[in-house]
Design a protein around this motif. Structure first.
Motif, PDB file in Angstrom:
ATOM      1  N   PRO A 156      30.305  45.122  30.779  1.00  0.00           N
ATOM      2  CA  PRO A 156      31.042  44.882  29.541  1.00  0.00           C
ATOM      3  C   PRO A 156      32.543  44.854  29.826  1.00  0.00           C
ATOM      4  N   THR A 157      33.242  43.911  29.220  1.00  0.00           N
ATOM      5  CA  THR A 157      34.662  43.743  29.504  1.00  0.00           C
ATOM      6  C   THR A 157      35.466  43.602  28.223  1.00  0.00           C
ATOM      7  N   GLY A 158      36.765  43.850  28.322  1.00  0.00           N
ATOM      8  CA  GLY A 158      37.674  43.630  27.206  1.00  0.00           C
ATOM      9  C   GLY A 158      37.661  44.750  26.186  1.00  0.00           C
ATOM     10  N   GLY A 159      38.534  44.605  25.203  1.00  0.00           N
ATOM     11  CA  GLY A 159      38.706  45.634  24.178  1.00  0.00           C
ATOM     12  C   GLY A 159      38.125  45.218  22.850  1.00  0.00           C
ATOM     13  N   GLY A 160      38.603  45.914  21.817  1.00  0.00           N
ATOM     14  CA  GLY A 160      38.185  45.583  20.472  1.00  0.00           C
ATOM     15  C   GLY A 160      37.186  46.525  19.864  1.00  0.00           C
ATOM     16  N   ILE A 161      36.808  47.592  20.607  1.00  0.00           N
ATOM     17  CA  ILE A 161      35.853  48.550  20.042  1.00  0.00           C
ATOM     18  C   ILE A 161      36.451  49.961  20.018  1.00  0.00           C
ATOM     19  N   PHE A 162      37.782  50.049  20.115  1.00  0.00           N
ATOM     20  CA  PHE A 162      38.479  51.341  20.143  1.00  0.00           C
ATOM     21  C   PHE A 162      38.022  52.188  21.324  1.00  0.00           C
ATOM     22  N   GLY A 163      37.869  51.549  22.474  1.00  0.00           N
ATOM     23  CA  GLY A 163      37.364  52.245  23.651  1.00  0.00           C
ATOM     24  C   GLY A 163      38.419  52.967  24.448  1.00  0.00           C
ATOM     25  N   GLY A 164      39.689  52.717  24.150  1.00  0.00           N
ATOM     26  CA  GLY A 164      40.749  53.393  24.893  1.00  0.00           C
ATOM     27  C   GLY A 164      41.053  52.724  26.215  1.00  0.00           C
ATOM     28  N   GLN A 165      41.927  53.359  26.993  1.00  0.00           N
ATOM     29  CA  GLN A 165      42.452  52.738  28.201  1.00  0.00           C
ATOM     30  C   GLN A 165      41.410  52.546  29.287  1.00  0.00           C
ATOM     31  N   THR A 166      40.401  53.404  29.349  1.00  0.00           N
ATOM     32  CA  THR A 166      39.440  53.330  30.451  1.00  0.00           C
ATOM     33  C   THR A 166      38.122  52.695  30.043  1.00  0.00           C
ATOM     34  N   HIS A 167      38.098  52.001  28.909  1.00  0.00           N
ATOM     35  CA  HIS A 167      36.893  51.303  28.479  1.00  0.00           C
ATOM     36  C   HIS A 167      37.229  49.921  27.897  1.00  0.00           C
ATOM     37  N   SER A 168      38.380  49.354  28.258  1.00  0.00           N
ATOM     38  CA  SER A 168      38.834  48.152  27.556  1.00  0.00           C
ATOM     39  C   SER A 168      39.499  47.121  28.456  1.00  0.00           C
ATOM     40  N   GLN A 169      39.438  47.283  29.758  1.00  0.00           N
ATOM     41  CA  GLN A 169      40.182  46.399  30.645  1.00  0.00           C
ATOM     42  C   GLN A 169      39.475  45.057  30.833  1.00  0.00           C
ATOM     43  N   SER A 170      40.261  44.079  31.267  1.00  0.00           N
ATOM     44  CA  SER A 170      39.769  42.717  31.511  1.00  0.00           C
ATOM     45  C   SER A 170      40.131  42.323  32.948  1.00  0.00           C
ATOM     46  N   PRO A 171      39.281  42.653  33.918  1.00  0.00           N
ATOM     47  CA  PRO A 171      39.644  42.458  35.335  1.00  0.00           C
ATOM     48  C   PRO A 171      39.156  41.152  35.944  1.00  0.00           C
ATOM     49  N   GLU A 172      38.912  40.130  35.129  1.00  0.00           N
ATOM     50  CA  GLU A 172      38.297  38.914  35.657  1.00  0.00           C
ATOM     51  C   GLU A 172      39.099  38.257  36.774  1.00  0.00           C
ATOM     52  N   ALA A 173      40.439  38.347  36.719  1.00  0.00           N
ATOM     53  CA  ALA A 173      41.255  37.705  37.752  1.00  0.00           C
ATOM     54  C   ALA A 173      41.038  38.340  39.119  1.00  0.00           C
ATOM     55  N   LEU A 174      40.667  39.631  39.142  1.00  0.00           N
ATOM     56  CA  LEU A 174      40.420  40.308  40.419  1.00  0.00           C
ATOM     57  C   LEU A 174      39.189  39.746  41.111  1.00  0.00           C
ATOM     58  N   PHE A 175      38.233  39.263  40.339  1.00  0.00           N
ATOM     59  CA  PHE A 175      37.041  38.657  40.923  1.00  0.00           C
ATOM     60  C   PHE A 175      37.287  37.192  41.270  1.00  0.00           C
ATOM     61  N   ALA A 176      37.956  36.476  40.381  1.00  0.00           N
ATOM     62  CA  ALA A 176      38.214  35.057  40.607  1.00  0.00           C
ATOM     63  C   ALA A 176      39.059  34.833  41.856  1.00  0.00           C
ATOM     64  N   HIS A 177      39.812  35.846  42.263  1.00  0.00           N
ATOM     65  CA  HIS A 177      40.660  35.737  43.451  1.00  0.00           C
ATOM     66  C   HIS A 177      39.851  35.799  44.746  1.00  0.00           C
ATOM     67  N   VAL A 178      38.612  36.272  44.675  1.00  0.00           N
ATOM     68  CA  VAL A 178      37.826  36.545  45.877  1.00  0.00           C
ATOM     69  C   VAL A 178      36.885  35.386  46.178  1.00  0.00           C
ATOM     70  N   SER A 179      37.046  34.775  47.333  1.00  0.00           N
ATOM     71  CA  SER A 179      36.151  33.703  47.743  1.00  0.00           C
ATOM     72  C   SER A 179      34.765  34.271  48.035  1.00  0.00           C
ATOM     73  N   GLY A 180      33.742  33.515  47.629  1.00  0.00           N
ATOM     74  CA  GLY A 180      32.374  33.902  47.942  1.00  0.00           C
ATOM     75  C   GLY A 180      31.616  34.545  46.807  1.00  0.00           C
ATOM     76  N   ILE A 181      32.289  34.838  45.692  1.00  0.00           N
ATOM     77  CA  ILE A 181      31.590  35.343  44.516  1.00  0.00           C
ATOM     78  C   ILE A 181      31.897  34.432  43.330  1.00  0.00           C
ATOM     79  N   LYS A 182      31.016  34.461  42.348  1.00  0.00           N
ATOM     80  CA  LYS A 182      31.173  33.643  41.151  1.00  0.00           C
ATOM     81  C   LYS A 182      31.466  34.556  39.971  1.00  0.00           C
ATOM     82  N   THR A 183      32.253  34.047  39.025  1.00  0.00           N
ATOM     83  CA  THR A 183      32.675  34.853  37.884  1.00  0.00           C
ATOM     84  C   THR A 183      32.334  34.126  36.597  1.00  0.00           C
ATOM     85  N   VAL A 184      31.567  34.789  35.738  1.00  0.00           N
ATOM     86  CA  VAL A 184      31.031  34.181  34.527  1.00  0.00           C
ATOM     87  C   VAL A 184      31.410  35.022  33.315  1.00  0.00           C
TER      88      VAL A 184
END
Length: 338
Positions: free
Chosen positions: A118-146
């Motif tokens: 689960p990614t992103g915010g909008g459920i009042f999850g606070g700082q450690t339940h609301s991040q959007s790290p998709e760019a960290l995966f898209a930067h890595v060759s050899g994996i796919k990001t959906v």
């Protein structure tokens, strides 16, 4: 066709995949007896048994490492990281092992694994339940990001990901779990969105990875979005009356370059919207792609609307999100700059 929320569609995808292939296994923290913190795996252990749907210790590195070992052995693991924010202890395994085994082994081994989170915010999850790290995966060759934006795509993309022979990071926008939210509001009525469910086939089907979808056709400006931002983009286009074409990327890697170029070359303008922080966010890559491939078609500079460059600001969550007001202002800017 059945009417499903995204949670139900994701559960249906795993159910269909497990029924078709005994090598598909599902595991993660609380996914077995409890059915997952969001109930995405509810009923799977009862149906398929504790050897195919089971709980793990609270160890993201262990979850990812086990999935890699299973995948290279011949299974098709679908592992859950309870929140995308928790994936960092397993990031080394993802980037140093899962992404490289096909290349290191000269194609002798593949890693057909999926990591759901689960990614992103909008459920009042606070700082450690609301991040959007998709760019960290898209930067890595050899994996796919959906990143799906609706129940139909969620099921089809997840089945396609499970059946893919390479590792896939499958990010699920929490704000969409219970249905598309009303993008016209900058503030939530309730923490959870309880709007219409999607029409989803109950049987097996796939949505191809690397193929974007045109959610709204238009002639004046292209909007590149994914996940929850699809609905914000639709609301902004409706409120401003600007004839915007909305491209839902669906997969960040592989990326549908043809769809992007075709749309921007038609409209001559581009607005990019994502929830993650601005600096080095995925929108920066999209802006570079548009500049490199569509420069002579552009009638105004590319504009990004993103989250702030701050740690996730729980107290100001709904100011941090791109809303229809901020996105609408960006649409008006690119039209005025022409």
């Amino acid at each position: 066709m059945a009417r499903m929320t995204m949670i139900q569609a994701i559960r249906s995808a795993m159910d269909v995949a497990m029924d078709r292939d005994d090598n598909v296994v599902v595991f993660g923290e609380d996914v077995g007896y409890f059915g997952g913190v969001f109930r995405c795996t509810q009923g799977l252990q009862e149906k398929y048994g504790p050897q195919r749907c089971f709980d793990t210790p609270i160890s993201e590195s262990g979850i990812i490492g086990a999935a890699i070992g299973m995948a290279t052995y011949g299974l098709r693991p679908c592992a859950e990281i309870q929140f995308a924010d928790y994936m960092y202890p397993g990031y080394d395994q993802i980037t140093q092992e899962a992404s490289r085994i096909r290349y290191r082994s000269n194609n002798d081994f593949t890693v057909p694994m999926v990591v759901r989170m689960p990614t992103g915010g909008g459920i009042f999850g606070g700082q450690t339940h609301s991040q959007s790290p998709e760019a960290l995966f898209a930067h890595v060759s050899g994996i796919k990001t959906v990143i799906p934006s609706n129940p139909y795509d969620a099921k089809g993309l997840l089945i396609a990901s499970i059946e893919d022979d390479d590792p896939v990071m499958f990010l699920e926008p929490k704000r969409l779990y219970n249905g598309p939210f009303d993008g016209h509001h900058d503030r939530p009525v309730t923490p959870w969105s309880k709007h219409e469910m999607g029409e989803v086939p109950e049987e097996h089907y796939t949505v191809p990875l690397g193929k974007a979808a045109v959610r709204r056709e238009g002639a004046d400006v292209t909007m590149l979005v994914y996940g929850a931002m699809v609905y914000v983009a639709e609301a902004a286009a409706e409120e401003t009356g600007i004839d915007a074409e909305i491209i839902d990327l669906r997969t960040l890697l592989p990326l549908d370059m043809e769809a992007i170029e075709k749309s921007v070359q038609k409209t001559g303008r581009c607005v990019i919207v994502h929830e993650a922080t601005r600096t080095c966010g995925y929108g920066a890559e999209l802006a570079a792609i548009v500049a490199e491939n569509c420069f002579y078609h552009l009638e105004s500079p590319v504009v990004r609307v993103t989250g702030w460059d701050t740690p996730y600001p729980h107290a100001h969550e709904w100011d941090y999100f791109p809303g229809p007001a901020r996105v609408g202002a960006a649409l008006q800017k690119v039209m005025e700059d022409a």
